[in-house]
Write a protein that holds these residues in place. Structure first.
Motif, PDB file in Angstrom:
ATOM      1  N   VAL A 105      50.271 -28.100 -61.921  1.00  0.00           N
ATOM      2  CA  VAL A 105      51.527 -27.415 -61.645  1.00  0.00           C
ATOM      3  C   VAL A 105      52.574 -28.013 -62.578  1.00  0.00           C
ATOM      4  CG1 VAL A 105      53.197 -26.739 -59.885  1.00  0.00           C
ATOM      5  CG2 VAL A 105      50.829 -27.234 -59.233  1.00  0.00           C
ATOM      6  N   ALA A 106      53.170 -27.192 -63.429  1.00  0.00           N
ATOM      7  CA  ALA A 106      54.013 -27.726 -64.496  1.00  0.00           C
ATOM      8  C   ALA A 106      55.302 -26.947 -64.655  1.00  0.00           C
ATOM      9  CB  ALA A 106      53.242 -27.710 -65.823  1.00  0.00           C
ATOM     10  N   THR A 107      56.294 -27.626 -65.203  1.00  0.00           N
ATOM     11  CA  THR A 107      57.476 -26.951 -65.710  1.00  0.00           C
ATOM     12  C   THR A 107      57.180 -26.551 -67.153  1.00  0.00           C
ATOM     13  OG1 THR A 107      58.410 -29.082 -66.386  1.00  0.00           O
ATOM     14  CG2 THR A 107      59.017 -28.255 -64.207  1.00  0.00           C
ATOM     15  N   ASP A 108      58.164 -26.020 -67.842  1.00  0.00           N
ATOM     16  CA  ASP A 108      57.931 -25.508 -69.189  1.00  0.00           C
ATOM     17  C   ASP A 108      57.641 -26.593 -70.212  1.00  0.00           C
ATOM     18  OD1 ASP A 108      58.140 -22.726 -68.720  1.00  0.00           O
ATOM     19  OD2 ASP A 108      60.285 -22.969 -68.469  1.00  0.00           O
ATOM     20  N   VAL A 109      57.715 -27.879 -69.810  1.00  0.00           N
ATOM     21  CA  VAL A 109      57.345 -28.956 -70.732  1.00  0.00           C
ATOM     22  C   VAL A 109      55.907 -28.801 -71.182  1.00  0.00           C
ATOM     23  CG1 VAL A 109      56.539 -30.594 -68.975  1.00  0.00           C
ATOM     24  CG2 VAL A 109      57.501 -31.457 -71.109  1.00  0.00           C
ATOM     25  N   ALA A 110      55.066 -28.143 -70.353  1.00  0.00           N
ATOM     26  CA  ALA A 110      53.653 -27.974 -70.710  1.00  0.00           C
ATOM     27  C   ALA A 110      53.376 -26.644 -71.376  1.00  0.00           C
ATOM     28  CB  ALA A 110      52.778 -28.101 -69.451  1.00  0.00           C
ATOM     29  N   ALA A 111      54.398 -25.806 -71.509  1.00  0.00           N
ATOM     30  CA  ALA A 111      54.145 -24.439 -71.979  1.00  0.00           C
ATOM     31  C   ALA A 111      54.067 -24.327 -73.484  1.00  0.00           C
ATOM     32  CB  ALA A 111      55.244 -23.500 -71.465  1.00  0.00           C
ATOM     33  N   ARG A 112      54.584 -25.312 -74.204  1.00  0.00           N
ATOM     34  CA  ARG A 112      54.675 -25.179 -75.646  1.00  0.00           C
ATOM     35  C   ARG A 112      53.743 -26.152 -76.351  1.00  0.00           C
ATOM     36  NH1 ARG A 112      59.374 -22.112 -76.800  1.00  0.00           N
ATOM     37  NH2 ARG A 112      58.695 -22.207 -78.950  1.00  0.00           N
ATOM     38  N   GLY A 113      52.768 -25.612 -77.067  1.00  0.00           N
ATOM     39  CA  GLY A 113      51.965 -26.425 -77.958  1.00  0.00           C
ATOM     40  C   GLY A 113      50.766 -27.101 -77.348  1.00  0.00           C
ATOM     41  N   LEU A 114      50.767 -27.353 -76.038  1.00  0.00           N
ATOM     42  CA  LEU A 114      49.642 -28.060 -75.443  1.00  0.00           C
ATOM     43  C   LEU A 114      48.392 -27.186 -75.456  1.00  0.00           C
ATOM     44  CD1 LEU A 114      51.035 -29.955 -72.339  1.00  0.00           C
ATOM     45  CD2 LEU A 114      50.451 -30.860 -74.572  1.00  0.00           C
ATOM     46  N   HIS A 115      47.277 -27.786 -75.834  1.00  0.00           N
ATOM     47  CA  HIS A 115      46.013 -27.070 -75.805  1.00  0.00           C
ATOM     48  C   HIS A 115      45.102 -27.740 -74.790  1.00  0.00           C
ATOM     49  CE1 HIS A 115      42.480 -24.848 -76.877  1.00  0.00           C
ATOM     50  NE2 HIS A 115      41.839 -25.969 -77.168  1.00  0.00           N
ATOM     51  N   ILE A 116      44.789 -27.016 -73.737  1.00  0.00           N
ATOM     52  CA  ILE A 116      43.872 -27.504 -72.707  1.00  0.00           C
ATOM     53  C   ILE A 116      42.744 -26.491 -72.606  1.00  0.00           C
ATOM     54  CG2 ILE A 116      43.618 -28.160 -70.280  1.00  0.00           C
ATOM     55  CD1 ILE A 116      46.665 -28.702 -70.292  1.00  0.00           C
ATOM     56  N   ASP A 117      41.528 -26.947 -72.862  1.00  0.00           N
ATOM     57  CA  ASP A 117      40.400 -26.033 -72.911  1.00  0.00           C
ATOM     58  C   ASP A 117      40.143 -25.363 -71.563  1.00  0.00           C
ATOM     59  OD1 ASP A 117      39.839 -26.531 -75.593  1.00  0.00           O
ATOM     60  OD2 ASP A 117      38.632 -28.299 -75.114  1.00  0.00           O
ATOM     61  N   ASP A 118      39.670 -24.130 -71.636  1.00  0.00           N
ATOM     62  CA  ASP A 118      39.108 -23.419 -70.484  1.00  0.00           C
ATOM     63  C   ASP A 118      40.090 -23.159 -69.355  1.00  0.00           C
ATOM     64  OD1 ASP A 118      36.657 -23.501 -71.836  1.00  0.00           O
ATOM     65  OD2 ASP A 118      36.162 -25.455 -70.951  1.00  0.00           O
ATOM     66  N   VAL A 119      41.371 -23.039 -69.635  1.00  0.00           N
ATOM     67  CA  VAL A 119      42.307 -22.564 -68.609  1.00  0.00           C
ATOM     68  C   VAL A 119      42.105 -21.059 -68.489  1.00  0.00           C
ATOM     69  CG1 VAL A 119      44.725 -22.239 -67.986  1.00  0.00           C
ATOM     70  CG2 VAL A 119      43.986 -24.393 -69.020  1.00  0.00           C
ATOM     71  N   SER A 120      41.555 -20.622 -67.373  1.00  0.00           N
ATOM     72  CA  SER A 120      41.201 -19.212 -67.234  1.00  0.00           C
ATOM     73  C   SER A 120      42.254 -18.391 -66.499  1.00  0.00           C
ATOM     74  CB  SER A 120      39.862 -19.073 -66.506  1.00  0.00           C
ATOM     75  OG  SER A 120      39.865 -19.788 -65.287  1.00  0.00           O
ATOM     76  N   MET A 121      43.253 -19.062 -65.892  1.00  0.00           N
ATOM     77  CA  MET A 121      44.337 -18.324 -65.241  1.00  0.00           C
ATOM     78  C   MET A 121      45.639 -19.095 -65.343  1.00  0.00           C
ATOM     79  SD  MET A 121      44.835 -16.926 -61.298  1.00  0.00           S
ATOM     80  CE  MET A 121      43.747 -15.510 -61.475  1.00  0.00           C
ATOM     81  N   VAL A 122      46.711 -18.364 -65.652  1.00  0.00           N
ATOM     82  CA  VAL A 122      48.074 -18.890 -65.601  1.00  0.00           C
ATOM     83  C   VAL A 122      48.814 -18.128 -64.516  1.00  0.00           C
ATOM     84  CG1 VAL A 122      50.286 -18.956 -66.804  1.00  0.00           C
ATOM     85  CG2 VAL A 122      48.208 -19.694 -67.978  1.00  0.00           C
ATOM     86  N   VAL A 123      49.490 -18.859 -63.634  1.00  0.00           N
ATOM     87  CA  VAL A 123      50.259 -18.244 -62.554  1.00  0.00           C
ATOM     88  C   VAL A 123      51.730 -18.617 -62.726  1.00  0.00           C
ATOM     89  CG1 VAL A 123      50.597 -18.034 -60.069  1.00  0.00           C
ATOM     90  CG2 VAL A 123      48.290 -18.398 -60.985  1.00  0.00           C
ATOM     91  N   HIS A 124      52.577 -17.604 -62.891  1.00  0.00           N
ATOM     92  CA  HIS A 124      54.023 -17.822 -62.926  1.00  0.00           C
ATOM     93  C   HIS A 124      54.505 -17.837 -61.469  1.00  0.00           C
ATOM     94  CE1 HIS A 124      54.347 -16.844 -67.303  1.00  0.00           C
ATOM     95  NE2 HIS A 124      53.304 -16.089 -67.024  1.00  0.00           N
ATOM     96  N   VAL A 125      54.487 -19.017 -60.842  1.00  0.00           N
ATOM     97  CA  VAL A 125      54.956 -19.121 -59.458  1.00  0.00           C
ATOM     98  C   VAL A 125      56.437 -18.730 -59.404  1.00  0.00           C
ATOM     99  CG1 VAL A 125      55.285 -20.661 -57.489  1.00  0.00           C
ATOM    100  CG2 VAL A 125      53.253 -20.894 -58.937  1.00  0.00           C
ATOM    101  N   ASP A 126      57.199 -19.197 -60.383  1.00  0.00           N
ATOM    102  CA  ASP A 126      58.561 -18.718 -60.603  1.00  0.00           C
ATOM    103  C   ASP A 126      58.535 -17.888 -61.877  1.00  0.00           C
ATOM    104  OD1 ASP A 126      59.547 -20.160 -58.409  1.00  0.00           O
ATOM    105  OD2 ASP A 126      59.813 -21.961 -59.632  1.00  0.00           O
ATOM    106  N   PRO A 127      58.916 -16.623 -61.834  1.00  0.00           N
ATOM    107  CA  PRO A 127      58.812 -15.770 -63.023  1.00  0.00           C
ATOM    108  C   PRO A 127      59.581 -16.323 -64.213  1.00  0.00           C
ATOM    109  CG  PRO A 127      59.266 -14.452 -61.063  1.00  0.00           C
ATOM    110  CD  PRO A 127      59.420 -15.882 -60.655  1.00  0.00           C
ATOM    111  N   ALA A 128      59.076 -16.029 -65.408  1.00  0.00           N
ATOM    112  CA  ALA A 128      59.737 -16.464 -66.636  1.00  0.00           C
ATOM    113  C   ALA A 128      61.088 -15.780 -66.779  1.00  0.00           C
ATOM    114  CB  ALA A 128      58.853 -16.144 -67.835  1.00  0.00           C
ATOM    115  N   ASP A 129      62.061 -16.500 -67.364  1.00  0.00           N
ATOM    116  CA  ASP A 129      63.404 -15.953 -67.543  1.00  0.00           C
ATOM    117  C   ASP A 129      63.535 -15.086 -68.785  1.00  0.00           C
ATOM    118  OD1 ASP A 129      64.448 -17.128 -65.250  1.00  0.00           O
ATOM    119  OD2 ASP A 129      64.915 -18.998 -66.289  1.00  0.00           O
ATOM    120  N   GLY A 130      62.607 -15.230 -69.740  1.00  0.00           N
ATOM    121  CA  GLY A 130      62.708 -14.474 -70.976  1.00  0.00           C
ATOM    122  C   GLY A 130      61.345 -14.217 -71.591  1.00  0.00           C
TER     123      GLY A 130
END
Length: 523
Positions: free
Chosen positions: A307-332
């Motif tokens: 469970v992450a804030t946007d600090v993990a959204a940019r550039g990080l590569h984590i293998d085999d993430v098969s689902m992303v859930v926007h628990v709080d919708p993106a602002d843009g």
């Protein structure tokens, strides 16, 4: 400054057909990599030739490996002076710095050179000692690099290649003034490579000021990065959000959940742990050692939900993430693209789910239109029993608390990791949460009761009295309500503090003869 020359994207070709040293080809083979991605095929000839490169590519396209191969090939067999690196890679976050230096290490070792992480939140004296021994490549966040330069422990006058990665994210975080100071301290005419999802505004100013006759490469538009995924929007009732989140997190496979605030990430992770889903939070206020530990555990598969804030959204590569859930919708749009880009990387399949409360549906629809995706839109999701949740893999969690993954030391974490004072979920805390949920549900039912002649709700006083005898009654409920209000205020102040702490201090723009950014006054 002349405009960047554009070269059309080329088809991927085998690495063995490229002018790379055999040592690097052996490492690629050991990692199971035989053919280059299109962006690597496009960039490597110019990068190996020492040209300035300007690249815009979709997330997960392999640009980190592209500049890694170029730098290690160019510095192969070179000697290096103390505190005078040959290459600098600038990145916006510590997590990305760790990931990039991990990518570089095996290739650097193969050709007999060294790479060093230089990032905030870590021991600066140890980083200075490593620089004093001499390193070929440093991977740095701007603030820490300037701190070391001002202390006289790092010089930039020998730098031959500079990489600015995720430049648009640097702009979002307010780091470009620091990046400008660093580039001004590096000799003009040396190789510069800039990677960004967008090339406008402040990023374009950096390009105009410091890149000389750059060659521009672009694979696909940024919005195309999300068109290969399955997108779903669930219009959920507020009372169902916690259960729906747990249902999605309990699915099989590696799942990444995004929240708007740091406290929100901690709260969601704790709620999941209490219902039987092993999950940990990642955000900017977490101690660096704990952040590294959480990422290490998630990468090695010790737990499957982050469970992450946007600090993990940019550039990080984590293998085999098969689902992303926007628990709080993106602002843009940009935020949605980069969050969603943690799945379906390098051609793999992936699913993206957005949980939209009634007041968030309009904004969510606008963001998705801007991202040029057509989601499966599901209305009236009032409970975790909705059939669409099962269709996308949702499962009912066990309901039994599990050990908090953040309290366990995982392989790859720092040797010294202080986990004291950290507590996982237990039966008492889980029971308290369930009792609070029951009280809240009871009060919502009471709201529908008719009011008496004094303006009160009929029957509410009796019900409250009964609850008071068994579980603390009104005092307990009022305390919970006040705690919720304070938590919401902390969410807002924490986020403001996060923006404040990320604002760089502006340095002077001129450079000294030592090749270091000038010392800022008042320190």
């Amino acid at each position: 400054m002349p405009k960047a020359r554009r070269r059309s994207a080329r088809r991927a070709q085998p690495f063995e057909d490229m002018p790379l040293p055999q040592e690097l080809l052996d490492v690629l083979q050991d990692q199971g990599l035989s053919r280059a991605f299109p962006i690597q095929t496009a960039i490597l000839p110019d990068a190996l030739a020492g040209r300035d490169v300007l690249a815009r590519a979709e997330t997960g396209s392999g640009k980190t490996l592209a500049f890694t191969l170029a730098m290690t090939a160019r510095f192969r067999g070179r000697r290096v002076h103390r505190r005078r690196p040959l290459g600098v890679v600038l990145v916006p976050t510590r997590e990305l710095a760790v990931q990039v230096v991990d990518t570089i290490h095996p290739f650097a070792r193969a050709v007999g050179i060294t790479a060093q992480l230089v990032a905030g939140g870590m021991n600066i004296d140890k980083q200075a000692q490593a620089l004093a021994r001499g390193v070929h490549i440093i991977v740095a966040t701007p603030g820490r690099l300037i701190d070391l330069a001002e202390r006289g422990q790092l010089g930039l006058d020998s730098v031959e290649t500079t990489v600015v990665d995720e430049a648009d994210h640097m702009a979002d975080l307010g780091f470009l003034p620091q990046v400008r100071d660093i580039l001004a301290a590096i000799e003009m005419g040396t190789q510069k490579m800039l990677f960004s999802a967008t090339l406008d505004g402040q990023v374009q100013q950096i390009i105009d000021a410091f890149l000389v006759d750059p060659v521009s490469h672009e694979t696909t538009p940024v919005s195309a990065a999300v068109t290969t995924m399955d997108h779903h929007v669930l219009e959920i009732a507020p009372a169902a959000k916690r259960e729906v989140t747990a249902q999605l997190a309990a699915r099989e496979g590696r799942t990444l959940l995004f929240t708007r605030t740091q406290l929100g990430a901690e709260r969601v992770a704790q709620e999941l742990v209490e219902v039987g889903v092993a999950a940990a939070a990642l955000h900017g206020s977490k101690q660096q050692g704990l952040r590294t530990n959480v990422l290490a555990g998630f990468r090695e598969g010790a737990f499957s939900v982050l469970v992450a804030t946007d600090v993990a959204a940019r550039g990080l590569h984590i293998d085999d993430v098969s689902m992303v859930v926007h628990v709080d919708p993106a602002d843009g749009v940009k935020e949605y693209v980069h969050r969603s880009g943690r799945t379906a990387r390098a051609g793999a399949a992936g699913t993206v789910v957005t949980l939209a409360l009634p007041h968030q549906t309009g904004r969510t629809r606008s963001v998705l239109e801007g991202a040029k995706v057509e989601p499966t839109w599901v209305k009236d999701v009032s409970s975790a029993e909705h059939p669409h949740l099962a269709e996308i893999g949702g499962r009912t969690p066990s309901g039994e608390p599990v050990t908090d993954p953040a309290t366990i030391k995982h392989k790859g974490a720092p040797r010294r990791l202080d986990l004291s004072g950290r507590r996982g979920a237990d039966e008492r805390r889980a029971a308290e949460r369930r009792a609070n949920e029951e009280r809240r549900a009871a009060w919502q039912d009471d709201d529908a009761a008719p009011r008496d002649s004094r303006g009160g709700r009929g029957g509410r006083g009796g019900a409250r009295g009964t609850r008071g005898s068994s579980s603390g009654g009104r005092g307990s409920g009022a305390g919970r309500s006040a705690g919720t209000t304070r938590s919401a205020r902390s969410d807002r102040s924490g986020e403001a503090g996060q923006r404040s702490s990320g604002t760089p201090r502006r340095g002077a723009s001129s450079t000294g003869r030592s090749g270091r950014p000038p010392r800022r006054r008042g320190r």
